[in-house]
Write a protein that holds these residues in place. Structure first.
Motif, PDB file in Angstrom:
ATOM      1  N   LEU A 185       0.764  -1.159   0.020  1.00 39.03           N
ATOM      2  CA  LEU A 185       0.236  -0.172  -0.003  1.00 39.03           C
ATOM      3  C   LEU A 185       0.905   1.265   0.129  1.00 39.03           C
ATOM      4  O   LEU A 185       1.904   1.388   0.772  1.00 39.03           O
ATOM      5  CB  LEU A 185      -0.824   0.053   1.168  1.00 39.03           C
ATOM      6  N   VAL A 186       0.621   2.212  -0.719  1.00 39.17           N
ATOM      7  CA  VAL A 186       1.436   3.343  -0.892  1.00 39.17           C
ATOM      8  C   VAL A 186       0.499   4.625  -0.693  1.00 39.17           C
ATOM      9  O   VAL A 186      -0.428   4.785  -1.293  1.00 39.17           O
ATOM     10  CB  VAL A 186       2.153   3.379  -2.348  1.00 39.17           C
ATOM     11  N   CYS A 187       0.906   5.345   0.400  1.00 40.97           N
ATOM     12  CA  CYS A 187       0.033   6.571   0.676  1.00 40.97           C
ATOM     13  C   CYS A 187       0.266   7.711  -0.388  1.00 40.97           C
ATOM     14  O   CYS A 187       1.562   8.133  -0.834  1.00 40.97           O
ATOM     15  CB  CYS A 187       0.353   7.252   1.843  1.00 40.97           C
ATOM     16  N   ARG A 188      -0.797   8.217  -1.039  1.00 40.45           N
ATOM     17  CA  ARG A 188      -0.663   8.970  -2.133  1.00 40.45           C
ATOM     18  C   ARG A 188       0.025  10.368  -1.637  1.00 40.45           C
ATOM     19  O   ARG A 188       0.522  11.205  -2.266  1.00 40.45           O
ATOM     20  CB  ARG A 188      -2.207   9.175  -2.738  1.00 40.45           C
ATOM     21  N   ASN A 189      -0.306  10.640  -0.416  1.00 45.77           N
ATOM     22  CA  ASN A 189      -0.047  12.035   0.318  1.00 45.77           C
ATOM     23  C   ASN A 189       1.498  12.147   0.975  1.00 45.77           C
ATOM     24  O   ASN A 189       1.983  13.092   0.531  1.00 45.77           O
ATOM     25  CB  ASN A 189      -0.876  12.429   1.550  1.00 45.77           C
ATOM     26  N   CYS A 190       1.871  10.959   1.569  1.00 48.09           N
ATOM     27  CA  CYS A 190       2.952  11.190   2.282  1.00 48.09           C
ATOM     28  C   CYS A 190       4.045  10.062   1.700  1.00 48.09           C
ATOM     29  O   CYS A 190       5.293   9.919   2.004  1.00 48.09           O
ATOM     30  CB  CYS A 190       2.900  10.993   3.647  1.00 48.09           C
ATOM     31  N   GLY A 191       3.690   9.032   0.758  1.00 45.88           N
ATOM     32  CA  GLY A 191       4.691   8.054   0.294  1.00 45.88           C
ATOM     33  C   GLY A 191       4.940   6.969   1.140  1.00 45.88           C
ATOM     34  O   GLY A 191       5.667   6.064   1.074  1.00 45.88           O
TER      35      GLY A 191
ATOM     36  N   CYS B 201      -3.060   7.037   3.825  1.00 45.66           N
ATOM     37  CA  CYS B 201      -2.896   6.592   5.284  1.00 45.66           C
ATOM     38  C   CYS B 201      -3.824   7.214   6.526  1.00 45.66           C
ATOM     39  O   CYS B 201      -4.089   8.315   5.997  1.00 45.66           O
ATOM     40  CB  CYS B 201      -1.400   6.285   5.560  1.00 45.66           C
ATOM     41  N   GLU B 202      -3.808   6.361   7.609  1.00 45.61           N
ATOM     42  CA  GLU B 202      -4.561   7.114   8.672  1.00 45.61           C
ATOM     43  C   GLU B 202      -4.113   8.389   9.034  1.00 45.61           C
ATOM     44  O   GLU B 202      -4.740   9.002   9.207  1.00 45.61           O
ATOM     45  CB  GLU B 202      -4.744   5.923   9.719  1.00 45.61           C
ATOM     46  N   GLU B 203      -2.544   8.505   9.198  1.00 41.60           N
ATOM     47  CA  GLU B 203      -2.198   9.694   9.623  1.00 41.60           C
ATOM     48  C   GLU B 203      -2.362  10.899   8.601  1.00 41.60           C
ATOM     49  O   GLU B 203      -2.821  11.974   9.057  1.00 41.60           O
ATOM     50  CB  GLU B 203      -0.774   9.557   9.766  1.00 41.60           C
ATOM     51  N   CYS B 204      -2.430  10.493   7.431  1.00 41.32           N
ATOM     52  CA  CYS B 204      -2.839  11.624   6.499  1.00 41.32           C
ATOM     53  C   CYS B 204      -4.535  11.722   6.575  1.00 41.32           C
ATOM     54  O   CYS B 204      -4.683  13.032   6.044  1.00 41.32           O
ATOM     55  CB  CYS B 204      -2.534  11.285   4.930  1.00 41.32           C
ATOM     56  N   LEU B 205      -5.128  10.924   6.622  1.00 47.33           N
ATOM     57  CA  LEU B 205      -6.605  11.068   6.816  1.00 47.33           C
ATOM     58  C   LEU B 205      -7.059  11.977   7.813  1.00 47.33           C
ATOM     59  O   LEU B 205      -7.827  13.021   7.835  1.00 47.33           O
ATOM     60  CB  LEU B 205      -7.329   9.804   6.789  1.00 47.33           C
ATOM     61  N   LYS B 206      -6.506  11.598   9.119  1.00 43.39           N
ATOM     62  CA  LYS B 206      -6.683  12.492  10.211  1.00 43.39           C
ATOM     63  C   LYS B 206      -6.130  13.965   9.994  1.00 43.39           C
ATOM     64  O   LYS B 206      -6.899  14.963  10.331  1.00 43.39           O
ATOM     65  CB  LYS B 206      -5.654  12.022  11.363  1.00 43.39           C
ATOM     66  N   LYS B 207      -4.906  14.266   9.160  1.00 45.67           N
ATOM     67  CA  LYS B 207      -4.377  15.568   9.015  1.00 45.67           C
ATOM     68  C   LYS B 207      -5.758  16.378   8.014  1.00 45.67           C
ATOM     69  O   LYS B 207      -5.856  17.545   8.235  1.00 45.67           O
ATOM     70  CB  LYS B 207      -3.186  15.678   8.338  1.00 45.67           C
TER      71      LYS B 207
END
Length: 123
Positions: A74-80, A113-119
């Motif tokens: 899985l690759v986060c589109r926002n933070c990589g 990812c969860e961290e980016c969704l929270k942001k």
């Protein structure tokens, strides 16, 4: 295999992370104070060409290296951020559709990812 290549392979195979060449260099430097970055890059290239490690490329981020254990990412589109995911092995299905010998495949699924969704939600 050179001593440095064996150390690099050991670092990658014993890591639970997807390491960059810089991270591998810093780890190897703990065992060999005189190692140069070029040595790490050359050995990574050799190990990859020999099929002993996986190289994961994500646009906009440095290449990362991983063990050969069959898995996808899985690759986060926002933070990589890269995360391992175990999906059904598609080798036989893909091979039957290709019509040419397949060496391997690397499935990367883009997500947030969860961290980016929270942001994004301001949490």
């Amino acid at each position: 295999m050179t001593k440095n290549a064996a150390y690099i392979l050991d670092i990658i195979n014993n890591s639970s992370n997807h390491l960059t060449a810089e991270q591998i260099f810093l780890s190897l430097k703990e065992k060999n104070k005189t190692v140069a970055q070029a040595t790490v890059y050359n050995n990574l290239s050799h190990l990859y060409k020999e099929g002993l490690i996986r190289k994961i490329s994500v646009e906009g981020y440095p290449d990362r290296y991983d063990k050969l254990l069959r898995h996808d990412h899985l690759v986060c589109r926002n933070c990589g951020k890269l995360a391992d995911i175990m999906l059904e092995d598609l080798t036989e299905k893909l091979q039957s559709q290709l019509g040419v010998p397949m060496l391997s495949y690397d499935l990367k699924i883009n997500y947030i990812c969860e961290e980016c969704l929270k942001k994004e939600k301001g949490i």
